[in-house]
Design a protein around this motif. Structure first.
Motif, mmCIF file in Angstrom:
data_model
loop_
_atom_site.group_PDB
_atom_site.id
_atom_site.type_symbol
_atom_site.label_atom_id
_atom_site.label_comp_id
_atom_site.label_asym_id
_atom_site.label_seq_id
_atom_site.Cartn_x
_atom_site.Cartn_y
_atom_site.Cartn_z
ATOM 1 N N VAL A 169 62.905 94.542 66.719
ATOM 2 C CA VAL A 169 63.883 93.550 66.455
ATOM 3 C C VAL A 169 63.586 92.557 67.830
ATOM 4 N N PHE A 170 63.256 91.317 67.446
ATOM 5 C CA PHE A 170 62.863 90.503 68.567
ATOM 6 C C PHE A 170 63.373 89.033 68.372
ATOM 7 N N GLN A 171 63.223 88.159 69.387
ATOM 8 C CA GLN A 171 63.173 86.755 69.161
ATOM 9 C C GLN A 171 61.989 86.306 69.975
ATOM 10 N N MET A 172 61.350 85.330 69.264
ATOM 11 C CA MET A 172 60.083 84.770 69.994
ATOM 12 C C MET A 172 60.118 84.233 71.117
ATOM 13 N N LEU A 173 61.359 83.610 71.790
ATOM 14 C CA LEU A 173 61.432 83.311 73.143
ATOM 15 C C LEU A 173 62.036 84.275 74.072
ATOM 16 N N CYS A 174 62.048 85.411 73.932
ATOM 17 C CA CYS A 174 62.427 86.482 74.391
ATOM 18 C C CYS A 174 61.316 87.110 75.459
ATOM 19 N N PRO A 175 61.475 86.948 76.765
ATOM 20 C CA PRO A 175 60.119 87.475 77.520
ATOM 21 C C PRO A 175 59.847 88.978 77.257
ATOM 22 N N VAL B 27 57.840 89.458 73.865
ATOM 23 C CA VAL B 27 56.358 89.055 74.020
ATOM 24 C C VAL B 27 55.772 89.966 74.924
ATOM 25 N N SER B 28 56.309 90.376 76.285
ATOM 26 C CA SER B 28 55.417 91.206 76.928
ATOM 27 C C SER B 28 55.413 92.895 76.652
ATOM 28 N N HIS B 29 56.728 93.166 76.098
ATOM 29 C CA HIS B 29 56.592 94.734 75.872
ATOM 30 C C HIS B 29 56.628 94.940 74.425
ATOM 31 N N LEU C 16 56.636 93.524 71.265
ATOM 32 C CA LEU C 16 56.034 93.300 70.056
ATOM 33 C C LEU C 16 54.625 93.826 70.571
ATOM 34 N N PRO C 17 53.877 93.819 71.647
ATOM 35 C CA PRO C 17 52.699 94.831 71.616
ATOM 36 C C PRO C 17 52.839 96.292 71.557
ATOM 37 N N GLN C 18 53.921 96.765 71.787
ATOM 38 C CA GLN C 18 54.190 98.367 71.436
ATOM 39 C C GLN C 18 54.367 98.339 69.774
ATOM 40 N N ALA C 19 55.078 97.487 69.119
ATOM 41 C CA ALA C 19 54.810 97.594 67.689
ATOM 42 C C ALA C 19 53.575 97.463 67.112
ATOM 43 N N GLN C 20 52.838 96.679 67.818
ATOM 44 C CA GLN C 20 51.427 96.544 67.118
ATOM 45 C C GLN C 20 50.523 97.724 67.631
ATOM 46 N N ARG C 21 50.895 98.392 68.691
ATOM 47 C CA ARG C 21 50.163 99.790 69.016
ATOM 48 C C ARG C 21 50.426 100.810 68.208
ATOM 49 N N ILE C 22 51.810 100.823 67.493
ATOM 50 C CA ILE C 22 52.243 101.798 67.113
ATOM 51 C C ILE C 22 51.649 101.736 65.475
ATOM 52 N N ALA C 23 51.552 100.371 65.001
ATOM 53 C CA ALA C 23 51.339 99.900 63.552
ATOM 54 C C ALA C 23 49.604 100.592 63.568
#
Length: 154
Positions: A33-39, A42-44, A46-53
């Motif tokens: 669950v994210f917002q694109m303007l949430c630091p 963006v820094s933690h 979404l990259p973690q979700a990409q690593r999980i995927a």
């Protein structure tokens, strides 16, 4: 947290069709669950979700994003989100959380979330099993995901 959780998407990006929680039955579902303007997103988050995927077999673990806008609504439109997903190379499906009368979008409110980033784990039967607001370590999260993967089907 034993009942299946409601999910309200206004639209889906990176998906050929609208999805529902039923589409993920039989797999562990990780929802970032994210917002694109949430630091922190963006820094933690979404990259973690990409690593999980990348780390788990898609037949066992699905990853989706939920863009839940509760502030700066005029800046975080679906058009801007499409560009954001392209620029950050986010390939997993992303739902745009349906707006409500309150500042909090419908799914975020229904799930009782505090803010973003939040990572939600949903078991094979569609039940919410964990909610992590803020950062959670990859190692701890990987262990939680594997515990859900290894649970015997009901």
């Amino acid at each position: 947290m034993a009942e299946p959780v409601p999910f309200h998407a206004a639209e889906w990006l990176n998906a050929d069709a609208s999805l529902s929680l039923a589409d993920f039955t039989g797999r562990v579902l990780v929802v970032e669950v994210f917002q694109m303007l949430c630091p922190g997103c963006v820094s933690h988050g979404l990259p973690q979700a990409q690593r999980i995927a990348a780390a788990f077999d898609l037949a066992e673990v699905a990853v989706i994003g939920l863009h839940s806008v509760f502030e700066h609504h005029s800046a975080m439109t679906p058009v801007a989100l499409r560009a954001f997903l392209h620029e950050y190379r986010i390939r997993f499906p992303v739902a745009v959380d349906a707006p409500s009368e309150d500042p909090m979008p419908r799914t975020m409110e229904a799930w009782g979330l505090q803010g973003t980033p939040t990572l939600v784990l949903i078991d094979r039967q569609g039940r919410m099993r964990a909610r992590h607001f803020g950062q959670v370590s990859d190692l701890a999260l990987g262990a939680q995901i594997m515990a859900l993967v290894l649970e015997a089907p009901e």
